[in-house]
Write a protein that holds these residues in place. Structure first.
Motif, short mmCIF file in Angstrom:
data_model
loop_
_atom_site.label_atom_id
_atom_site.label_comp_id
_atom_site.label_asym_id
_atom_site.label_seq_id
_atom_site.Cartn_x
_atom_site.Cartn_y
_atom_site.Cartn_z
N SER A 28 -4.98 -8.12 7.04
CA SER A 28 -4.29 -7.76 8.53
C SER A 28 -3.16 -6.76 8.41
CB SER A 28 -3.78 -9.07 8.93
OG SER A 28 -4.83 -9.91 9.43
N LEU A 29 -2.18 -7.03 7.39
CA LEU A 29 -1.44 -5.86 6.84
C LEU A 29 -1.79 -4.50 6.86
CD1 LEU A 29 2.00 -5.45 6.18
CD2 LEU A 29 1.32 -5.97 4.23
N SER A 30 -3.02 -4.47 6.15
CA SER A 30 -3.56 -2.95 5.70
C SER A 30 -4.15 -2.44 7.03
CB SER A 30 -4.81 -3.38 4.77
OG SER A 30 -5.55 -2.23 4.58
N ARG A 31 -4.57 -3.26 7.85
CA ARG A 31 -5.25 -2.83 9.17
C ARG A 31 -3.95 -2.20 10.12
NH1 ARG A 31 -9.10 -6.69 8.39
NH2 ARG A 31 -7.92 -8.29 9.40
N PHE A 32 -2.85 -3.08 10.03
CA PHE A 32 -1.61 -2.58 10.99
C PHE A 32 -1.06 -1.33 10.35
CE2 PHE A 32 3.17 -2.41 11.01
CZ PHE A 32 3.20 -2.25 12.25
N ILE A 33 -0.89 -1.05 8.96
CA ILE A 33 -0.63 0.24 8.15
C ILE A 33 -1.50 1.21 8.64
CG2 ILE A 33 0.03 1.25 6.01
CD1 ILE A 33 0.59 -1.58 5.07
N ASP A 34 -2.84 1.00 8.39
CA ASP A 34 -3.85 2.15 9.00
C ASP A 34 -3.35 2.36 10.52
OD1 ASP A 34 -4.82 1.77 6.30
OD2 ASP A 34 -6.64 0.81 6.81
N ALA A 35 -3.44 1.82 11.05
CA ALA A 35 -3.21 2.06 12.48
C ALA A 35 -1.98 2.84 12.94
CB ALA A 35 -3.27 0.63 13.52
N LEU B 242 6.09 6.13 4.73
CA LEU B 242 4.72 5.89 5.27
C LEU B 242 3.53 6.20 4.16
CD1 LEU B 242 5.13 8.14 8.63
CD2 LEU B 242 4.81 5.71 8.53
N LEU B 243 3.74 7.18 3.25
CA LEU B 243 3.11 7.15 2.20
C LEU B 243 2.83 6.11 1.18
CD1 LEU B 243 0.90 9.15 0.55
CD2 LEU B 243 2.90 10.07 -0.69
N THR B 244 3.93 5.36 1.19
CA THR B 244 4.17 4.21 0.20
C THR B 244 3.25 3.14 0.79
OG1 THR B 244 6.27 4.87 -0.74
CG2 THR B 244 5.74 2.55 -0.87
N LEU B 245 3.44 3.01 2.11
CA LEU B 245 2.99 1.90 2.98
C LEU B 245 1.49 2.23 2.83
CD1 LEU B 245 5.16 1.49 5.97
CD2 LEU B 245 4.83 -0.14 4.31
N GLN B 246 0.97 3.12 3.09
CA GLN B 246 -0.50 3.62 2.91
C GLN B 246 -0.94 3.53 1.60
OE1 GLN B 246 -2.28 4.29 6.00
NE2 GLN B 246 -3.92 3.77 4.46
N THR C 251 -3.66 11.58 5.77
CA THR C 251 -4.66 12.11 4.84
C THR C 251 -5.13 11.21 3.78
OG1 THR C 251 -3.47 14.43 5.09
CG2 THR C 251 -5.04 14.28 3.22
N LEU C 252 -4.33 10.30 3.25
CA LEU C 252 -4.56 9.27 1.99
C LEU C 252 -5.54 8.16 2.94
CD1 LEU C 252 -4.39 8.31 -0.41
CD2 LEU C 252 -2.37 7.15 0.17
N ARG C 253 -5.03 8.05 4.12
CA ARG C 253 -5.90 6.92 5.08
C ARG C 253 -7.22 7.32 5.00
NH1 ARG C 253 -8.92 4.15 7.35
NH2 ARG C 253 -8.84 3.51 9.36
N ARG C 254 -7.37 8.75 5.45
CA ARG C 254 -8.79 9.28 5.55
C ARG C 254 -9.37 9.66 4.34
NH1 ARG C 254 -9.75 10.15 10.87
NH2 ARG C 254 -11.23 11.58 10.55
N ASN D 177 -0.36 4.62 10.71
CA ASN D 177 -0.44 6.06 10.17
C ASN D 177 -1.44 6.88 10.77
OD1 ASN D 177 1.38 6.40 8.07
ND2 ASN D 177 0.19 4.95 6.84
N GLU D 178 -2.55 6.26 11.64
CA GLU D 178 -3.52 7.04 12.35
C GLU D 178 -2.57 7.64 13.72
OE1 GLU D 178 -6.71 7.95 12.88
OE2 GLU D 178 -7.25 7.22 10.71
N LYS D 179 -1.69 6.78 14.33
CA LYS D 179 -1.05 7.06 15.28
C LYS D 179 -0.24 8.20 15.00
CE LYS D 179 -0.99 2.66 17.88
NZ LYS D 179 -1.89 3.46 19.33
N VAL D 180 0.69 7.78 13.75
CA VAL D 180 1.57 8.97 13.22
C VAL D 180 0.96 10.45 13.11
CG1 VAL D 180 3.30 9.82 11.55
CG2 VAL D 180 3.14 7.71 12.42
N GLY D 181 -0.20 10.19 12.30
CA GLY D 181 -1.12 11.47 11.95
C GLY D 181 -1.52 12.08 13.27
N ASN D 182 -1.85 11.41 14.39
CA ASN D 182 -2.53 12.10 15.64
C ASN D 182 -1.30 12.63 16.34
OD1 ASN D 182 -5.08 11.53 15.29
ND2 ASN D 182 -4.93 9.31 16.07
#
Length: 194
Positions: free
Chosen positions: A6-13, A148-152, A69-72, A15-20
């Motif tokens: 769940s934490l991973s999904r939150f971090i992914d979301a 953000l990179l550490t979290l991702q 970028t790491l997320r994707r 970073n997706e918002k920040v990236g967009n």
């Protein structure tokens, strides 16, 4: 493990918002660069502030989009070699890379960047260039980007461990490359919305 996923999904979301969001900084940077060039050639005038805002926007793009970028899974890697191994071996290589290279490097930079940015903020640091901008917002981008990179990195580590335990499918962290047909369909769909 469910909490970590769940934490991973939150971090992914996140970073997706920040990236967009950061993608708009690229458009703004191009517009400012174009406007600055036109004014410089048409009216023979310019300002250091316009040049510095371009640097700040580039910094924002680079620092805040690394986690996206790491997320994707679009980061630089040696797919020619790793692609020859089984998926399980590739995941072990990723885990090793995250634990030995990515996370220690990001944490060390974060450790030094926070006081660096904090001092600039406390001093209300301003550019030494004539007509320059305040500097501390650009310096705050450094710890923000590496946080953000550490979290991702943690999120990617969680997903790889989840894969090894059979709780995460590999599609959760594989490269999301669209086929040409999918890209054409996406363009058509975007045009139909307008």
């Amino acid at each position: 493990m469910s909490f970590l996923l769940s934490l991973s999904r939150f971090i992914d979301a996140l970073n997706e918002k920040v990236g967009n969001g950061v993608s708009w900084a690229l458009l703004i940077s191009v517009l400012i660069c174009t406007g600055n060039a036109l004014v410089r050639y048409a009216f023979h005038t310019s300002s250091n502030a316009w040049l510095e805002i371009q640097w700040y926007l580039f910094s924002a793009i680079f620092l805040l989009a690394t986690s996206y970028t790491l997320r994707r899974n679009e980061h630089v890697r040696i797919d020619v070699i790793a692609g020859r191994f089984s998926k399980r071996t590739q995941v072990w290589i990723d885990i090793f890379g995250f634990l030995v290279f990515l996370l220690p490097m990001a944490l060390i930079i974060l450790f030094y960047a926070v006081p660096y940015a904090w001092l600039s903020l406390q001093n209300q640091e301003v550019s030494s260039n004539a007509g320059g901008l305040i500097v501390w917002p650009a310096k705050i981008l450094i710890p923000a980007g590496f946080l953000l990179l550490t979290l991702q990195g943690i999120s990617e580590l969680i997903k790889r461990i989840g894969f090894l335990q059979g709780k995460v499918h590999a599609s959760e962290f594989e490269k999301h490359a669209a086929t040409p047909e999918e890209e054409i369909e996406a363009i058509k769909a975007a045009n139909n919305l307008n």
